[in-house]
Motif scaffolding. Structure first.
Motif, PDB file in Angstrom:
ATOM      1  N   MET A 166       0.846  -1.192   0.000  1.00  0.00           N
ATOM      2  CA  MET A 166       0.000   0.000   0.000  1.00  0.00           C
ATOM      3  C   MET A 166       0.887   1.249   0.000  1.00  0.00           C
ATOM      4  SD  MET A 166      -3.281   1.086   0.284  1.00  0.00           S
ATOM      5  CE  MET A 166      -4.198  -0.210   1.153  1.00  0.00           C
ATOM      6  N   LEU A 167       0.486   2.243  -0.781  1.00  0.00           N
ATOM      7  CA  LEU A 167       1.119   3.559  -0.754  1.00  0.00           C
ATOM      8  C   LEU A 167       0.142   4.547  -0.170  1.00  0.00           C
ATOM      9  CD1 LEU A 167       3.524   5.395  -1.493  1.00  0.00           C
ATOM     10  CD2 LEU A 167       2.402   5.807  -3.706  1.00  0.00           C
ATOM     11  N   ARG A 168       0.554   5.244   0.889  1.00  0.00           N
ATOM     12  CA  ARG A 168      -0.303   6.209   1.565  1.00  0.00           C
ATOM     13  C   ARG A 168       0.322   7.598   1.489  1.00  0.00           C
ATOM     14  NH1 ARG A 168      -1.553   3.280   7.285  1.00  0.00           N
ATOM     15  NH2 ARG A 168      -2.308   5.396   7.743  1.00  0.00           N
ATOM     16  N   SER A 169      -0.455   8.549   0.996  1.00  0.00           N
ATOM     17  CA  SER A 169       0.011   9.933   0.844  1.00  0.00           C
ATOM     18  C   SER A 169      -0.856  10.829   1.723  1.00  0.00           C
ATOM     19  CB  SER A 169      -0.097  10.379  -0.617  1.00  0.00           C
ATOM     20  OG  SER A 169       0.601   9.486  -1.468  1.00  0.00           O
ATOM     21  N   VAL A 188      -5.608  15.305   4.794  1.00  0.00           N
ATOM     22  CA  VAL A 188      -6.280  14.364   3.907  1.00  0.00           C
ATOM     23  C   VAL A 188      -5.251  13.298   3.521  1.00  0.00           C
ATOM     24  CG1 VAL A 188      -5.777  15.795   1.879  1.00  0.00           C
ATOM     25  CG2 VAL A 188      -7.586  14.072   1.778  1.00  0.00           C
ATOM     26  N   GLU A 189      -5.666  12.037   3.561  1.00  0.00           N
ATOM     27  CA  GLU A 189      -4.757  10.935   3.290  1.00  0.00           C
ATOM     28  C   GLU A 189      -5.380   9.990   2.267  1.00  0.00           C
ATOM     29  OE1 GLU A 189      -1.959   7.675   5.662  1.00  0.00           O
ATOM     30  OE2 GLU A 189      -3.600   8.689   6.708  1.00  0.00           O
ATOM     31  N   LEU A 190      -4.587   9.616   1.251  1.00  0.00           N
ATOM     32  CA  LEU A 190      -5.024   8.722   0.181  1.00  0.00           C
ATOM     33  C   LEU A 190      -4.347   7.367   0.338  1.00  0.00           C
ATOM     34  CD1 LEU A 190      -4.715  11.188  -2.852  1.00  0.00           C
ATOM     35  CD2 LEU A 190      -6.657  10.886  -1.303  1.00  0.00           C
ATOM     36  N   PHE A 191      -5.122   6.295   0.209  1.00  0.00           N
ATOM     37  CA  PHE A 191      -4.622   4.924   0.290  1.00  0.00           C
ATOM     38  C   PHE A 191      -4.678   4.316  -1.116  1.00  0.00           C
ATOM     39  CE2 PHE A 191      -5.707   6.012   4.492  1.00  0.00           C
ATOM     40  CZ  PHE A 191      -5.159   5.115   5.390  1.00  0.00           C
ATOM     41  N   ASN A 192      -3.512   3.976  -1.679  1.00  0.00           N
ATOM     42  CA  ASN A 192      -3.449   3.447  -3.030  1.00  0.00           C
ATOM     43  C   ASN A 192      -2.797   2.070  -3.048  1.00  0.00           C
ATOM     44  OD1 ASN A 192      -4.324   5.600  -5.154  1.00  0.00           O
ATOM     45  ND2 ASN A 192      -3.104   6.744  -3.646  1.00  0.00           N
ATOM     46  N   ARG A 195      -4.979   1.085  -7.145  1.00  0.00           N
ATOM     47  CA  ARG A 195      -6.087   2.014  -7.324  1.00  0.00           C
ATOM     48  C   ARG A 195      -6.407   2.645  -5.979  1.00  0.00           C
ATOM     49  NH1 ARG A 195     -10.439  -2.355  -9.301  1.00  0.00           N
ATOM     50  NH2 ARG A 195      -9.078  -4.094  -8.824  1.00  0.00           N
ATOM     51  N   LEU A 196      -7.169   3.714  -6.000  1.00  0.00           N
ATOM     52  CA  LEU A 196      -7.521   4.410  -4.758  1.00  0.00           C
ATOM     53  C   LEU A 196      -8.535   3.576  -3.981  1.00  0.00           C
ATOM     54  CD1 LEU A 196      -7.222   6.975  -3.030  1.00  0.00           C
ATOM     55  CD2 LEU A 196      -9.135   7.946  -4.325  1.00  0.00           C
ATOM     56  N   GLU A 197      -8.144   3.137  -2.769  1.00  0.00           N
ATOM     57  CA  GLU A 197      -9.007   2.261  -1.975  1.00  0.00           C
ATOM     58  C   GLU A 197      -9.756   2.988  -0.869  1.00  0.00           C
ATOM     59  OE1 GLU A 197      -7.272  -1.318  -0.600  1.00  0.00           O
ATOM     60  OE2 GLU A 197      -6.907  -2.082  -2.624  1.00  0.00           O
ATOM     61  N   ARG A 198      -9.145   4.030  -0.300  1.00  0.00           N
ATOM     62  CA  ARG A 198      -9.843   4.776   0.746  1.00  0.00           C
ATOM     63  C   ARG A 198      -9.231   6.160   0.901  1.00  0.00           C
ATOM     64  NH1 ARG A 198      -9.334   1.109   5.884  1.00  0.00           N
ATOM     65  NH2 ARG A 198      -9.769  -0.450   4.278  1.00  0.00           N
ATOM     66  N   VAL A 199     -10.015   7.059   1.486  1.00  0.00           N
ATOM     67  CA  VAL A 199      -9.557   8.425   1.742  1.00  0.00           C
ATOM     68  C   VAL A 199      -9.934   8.782   3.175  1.00  0.00           C
ATOM     69  CG1 VAL A 199      -9.649  10.839   1.042  1.00  0.00           C
ATOM     70  CG2 VAL A 199      -9.964   9.038  -0.678  1.00  0.00           C
ATOM     71  N   ARG A 200      -8.998   9.383   3.906  1.00  0.00           N
ATOM     72  CA  ARG A 200      -9.251   9.836   5.271  1.00  0.00           C
ATOM     73  C   ARG A 200      -9.168  11.356   5.336  1.00  0.00           C
ATOM     74  NH1 ARG A 200      -5.557   5.889   9.169  1.00  0.00           N
ATOM     75  NH2 ARG A 200      -6.880   4.020   9.009  1.00  0.00           N
ATOM     76  N   TYR A 201     -10.221  11.961   5.897  1.00  0.00           N
ATOM     77  CA  TYR A 201     -10.245  13.402   6.145  1.00  0.00           C
ATOM     78  C   TYR A 201     -10.235  13.612   7.660  1.00  0.00           C
ATOM     79  CZ  TYR A 201     -12.068  13.201   1.362  1.00  0.00           C
ATOM     80  OH  TYR A 201     -12.244  12.936   0.019  1.00  0.00           O
TER      81      TYR A 201
END
Length: 246
Positions: A166-169, A188-192, A195-201
């Motif tokens: 997993m790559l998390r930005s 804001v964090e993107l889980f890739n 493909r984009l699997e989840r987003v945390r705000y």
């Protein structure tokens, strides 16, 4: 600031009431960091999470990290996390709609290794930081039991091992309020994983006491795309954390 704290604590239940399909949980975190010299430090963390509108234990996480700051504004870290997850129950159905199998919830362990690179820059009283994390999570195989409704008996079933990259930005902005120990922030964090699997705000506040104690309160919304078939709901989270530096 009292109004901000009160609004943050009231926000989660209100959002859950307006989104019944979403879940709500509380995450508790305790962290300790030891500074070795100007560039090196080590830290450990314990986290406990709840789900099912706080009625069910979700997981325990135990983490250890080594941090290195080669130059100002850059931090590199490597870590390991041991996780105990309360896996949800699973029910399957026959083509006619009747029950087929029922596997109760169970506790399972997972292992994760992580490498982080974080860059930060101040602009006046605002500080922006970008963290890029690569992580690999491995879940060993496990034998559990399930109930076969067709034959009316319990049987052993094997849950296969699984590994995942997993790559998390994560982009964070923090504001330093003049003559105030409370610092608000948002991220804001993107889980890739291909493909984009989840987003945390996330939005919250840090309260620093004597430079060694930090208390945090935050609200988090996690949107899930469910590409891996886990059928996790979107989640509202109230987070409480404490960090000790020495």
């Amino acid at each position: 600031m009292k109004r901000f704290f009160l609004s943050l604590m009231l926000l989660c239940p209100l959002l859950v009431a307006h989104a019944q399909s979403d879940d709500f949980g509380i995450w508790y975190t305790v962290n300790a960091e030891k500074k070795i010299d100007k560039k090196w430090s080590v830290e450990g963390e314990v986290e406990f999470r709840t789900r099912n509108n706080t009625r069910t234990a979700d997981c325990w996480n135990f983490e250890a990290d080594v941090n290195f700051k080669p130059v100002k504004g850059i931090k590199i870290s490597a870590g390991y996390m041991f996780m105990l997850d309360n896996v949800k129950e699973k029910i399957t159905y026959n083509p006619d709609g009747n029950y087929n199998n029922w596997r109760p919830s169970y506790w399972a362990s997972s292992h994760r290794v992580m490498i982080n690179v974080t860059g930060s820059k101040k602009f006046g009283r605002f500080e922006f930081s970008l963290r890029e994390r690569w992580q690999y999570t491995y879940r060993p195989s496990k034998t559990t039991t399930r109930y076969d409704f067709d034959n009316a008996y319990w049987e052993d079933t094997n849950v296969r091992s699984k590994g995942k990259n997993m790559l998390r930005s994560r982009l964070t902005v923090e504001y330093d309020i003049p003559k105030c120990k409370v610092d608000p922030y948002a991220s804001v964090e993107l889980f890739n994983a291909l493909r984009l699997e989840r987003v945390r705000y996330t939005a919250g506040v840090d309260y620093k006491l004597k430079k060694i104690h930090t208390f945090s309160l935050y609200y988090r919304y996690q949107a899930v795309n469910n590409f891996d078939g886990d059928n996790d709901p979107n989640r509202h989270v109230l987070g409480l954390s404490y960090k000790y530096k020495f």
